[in-house]
Design an enzyme around this catalytic site. Sequence first.
Site, PDB file in Angstrom:
ATOM      1  N   ASN A  89       3.806  -2.742   2.799  1.00  0.00           N
ATOM      2  CA  ASN A  89       3.662  -3.081   1.384  1.00  0.00           C
ATOM      3  C   ASN A  89       4.952  -2.713   0.651  1.00  0.00           C
ATOM      4  O   ASN A  89       5.889  -2.180   1.244  1.00  0.00           O
ATOM      5  CB  ASN A  89       2.442  -2.378   0.776  1.00  0.00           C
ATOM      6  CG  ASN A  89       2.542  -0.871   0.927  1.00  0.00           C
ATOM      7  OD1 ASN A  89       3.411  -0.242   0.342  1.00  0.00           O
ATOM      8  ND2 ASN A  89       1.663  -0.291   1.746  1.00  0.00           N
ATOM      9  N   LYS A 128     -12.593   6.339  -6.780  1.00  0.00           N
ATOM     10  CA  LYS A 128     -11.844   6.838  -5.607  1.00  0.00           C
ATOM     11  C   LYS A 128     -11.851   8.364  -5.580  1.00  0.00           C
ATOM     12  O   LYS A 128     -11.988   8.992  -4.546  1.00  0.00           O
ATOM     13  CB  LYS A 128     -10.383   6.359  -5.657  1.00  0.00           C
ATOM     14  CG  LYS A 128     -10.207   4.949  -5.184  1.00  0.00           C
ATOM     15  CD  LYS A 128      -8.769   4.476  -5.266  1.00  0.00           C
ATOM     16  CE  LYS A 128      -8.774   2.963  -5.006  1.00  0.00           C
ATOM     17  NZ  LYS A 128      -7.480   2.341  -5.102  1.00  0.00           N
TER      18      LYS A 128
END
Length: 401
Positions: A208, A336
Site C-alpha cells: 500500500n 477498531k
Amino acid sequence: MLQGKRIVLGVTGGVAAYKAAVLTRLLLAAGAEVQVALSEAAAGFVSPMTFQALSGKPIMTRLEDARVDNGMPHITLSRAADALLIAPATAHFLARAAQGLADDLLTALALARACPLLVAPAMNRQMWEHPATRRNVAQLRADGVTVLGPCSGLQACGEEGEGRMLEPEMLVKALVAFFAPKVLAGEKLLLTAGPTFEAIDPVRGLTNLSSGRMGFALAEAAANAGASVTLIAGPVAQPTPFGVERIDVVSAREMRVAVLERVAEADVFVSVAAVADYRPAQAAGRKIKKDAEGLPMLELLPNPDILAEVAALPQPPFCVGFAAESENLETYAQAKRRRKKLPLIVGNLIQDGFGGVSNRVILFDDAGAHPLPFADKATLARQIVDNIAQRLARNQGKEPA
Ligand code: CTP
C-alpha cells in the site's frame, strides 16, 4: 523545532569548519538564534565574514573584544545562551577543555559558561582513538558535557574510520533531542511503521502507499522525549531517526515475529504500520511469465493482526493503534479500538494525511474524541508522545512529567 533557542556556535580549526557554515544556516532555519565564535585557527579555514553574513551578527574570535559592552565575550556570550555547541571540536580543543584551560575565546567560553556544553568532535581516526583523546572525552562526559558523534567514513586526510564530524543535519536533530522535555524518560517503546509487502513472486507483491512518515516521526519524538525506542519498519525509504534502533522487515508475518520477540520488554506499543490485511497463499519462487502461464490466480490468506495479538497478551504494554478511514472516522476508529481492546487509537481521514507531510488526527479513548489541530507530522508526533506520557503517568499514579 529550535524556536527561540539561543545557541552560541563555537567553531575550532579543523577541515570540518566549512560544515559549520551549513550548520549555522540550518540552526537559523530551525528557529534558533545563532551567535558564532571562531577560534583563530578556524578563521584560517573559513572567513569570519562568511559566518557574519549567514548569522547576521558580528563574529567573535578573541578573548578581549571592545564590541561587547564589558569587553569580555566569554562571559557575555555564554550568559545569553541556552547552549554552547562546539562544532567541529578538534582534539586540541577537547584536550584543553578537559583540563579547564582558558587560553582562547572558545576554551574560556566553555569554562565560564552558565549553559550546557555540547561538542561535535572532528579529527583523524588515529587522533580519535588515541588514549589521550579517549581520556579527555571521558573526562568531559564526566563533567556533564554532551558529546555528539563522531561518525565513521572517509576522512579529509584520505583515511577511513571514526572521527568525522556528524553531518550538520544530524547535529540539528541532536540539538532538538537535547532540548526536548524528557517526558518518556526510562520508558521502552516499540513501534511499527510503513507498509508491509506481501510477495507474489520475487519481483511483485501486494502493498500500500503508506509513506512511514507518521511512524518515523513518532519514533523520533519518543526518542527525543527520553524513551528507548525500537522501530520495526516495513519497506520505506525514510532515514532512521536519531537515537532509534531500527529493524527492517518486509511482510506482515516478519513484522509480527519482530514485534513478538521484543514486546515483553516494551512499556508501550504503538502500531502505526499499514499492515497488509491479506497475502498471497503462495509466493512463486521464480518470476511468473505472462505468456507461458497466463493470468495467475491469486489465492489470498488473511494476515495475523499484530496489534490485536499484542493487546490480548496477559500483560500487554500500553497499546496505541492507528485508524486511517475514508469516512465515518469516529464510528470506525472507536469500533477498531474496542474490538482490539486498546486504551487509545489515533484516527485520521485518508484524504487528510495518508502519504503526505501533514495530517489532521483525532485521539479516541473511552472518554470520546480529542482532536488535535492540523499540523505537520513532526508536530503531531510530539503532541501524541506528550499525550501518551500523560496517560502512562496517570496509569502509574504519578504526576505527569
Ligand atoms: N494492524 C495490525 N495488524 C494487521 C492489521 C492492522 O497490527 N494485520 C494495526 C495497524 O497498525 C493499526 C490498526 O491495527 O494500528 C488498524 O486496524 P485495522 O482494523 O486492522 O485497520 P485496517 O486494516 O485499516 O482495517 P479496515 O481495512 O477494515 O479498515
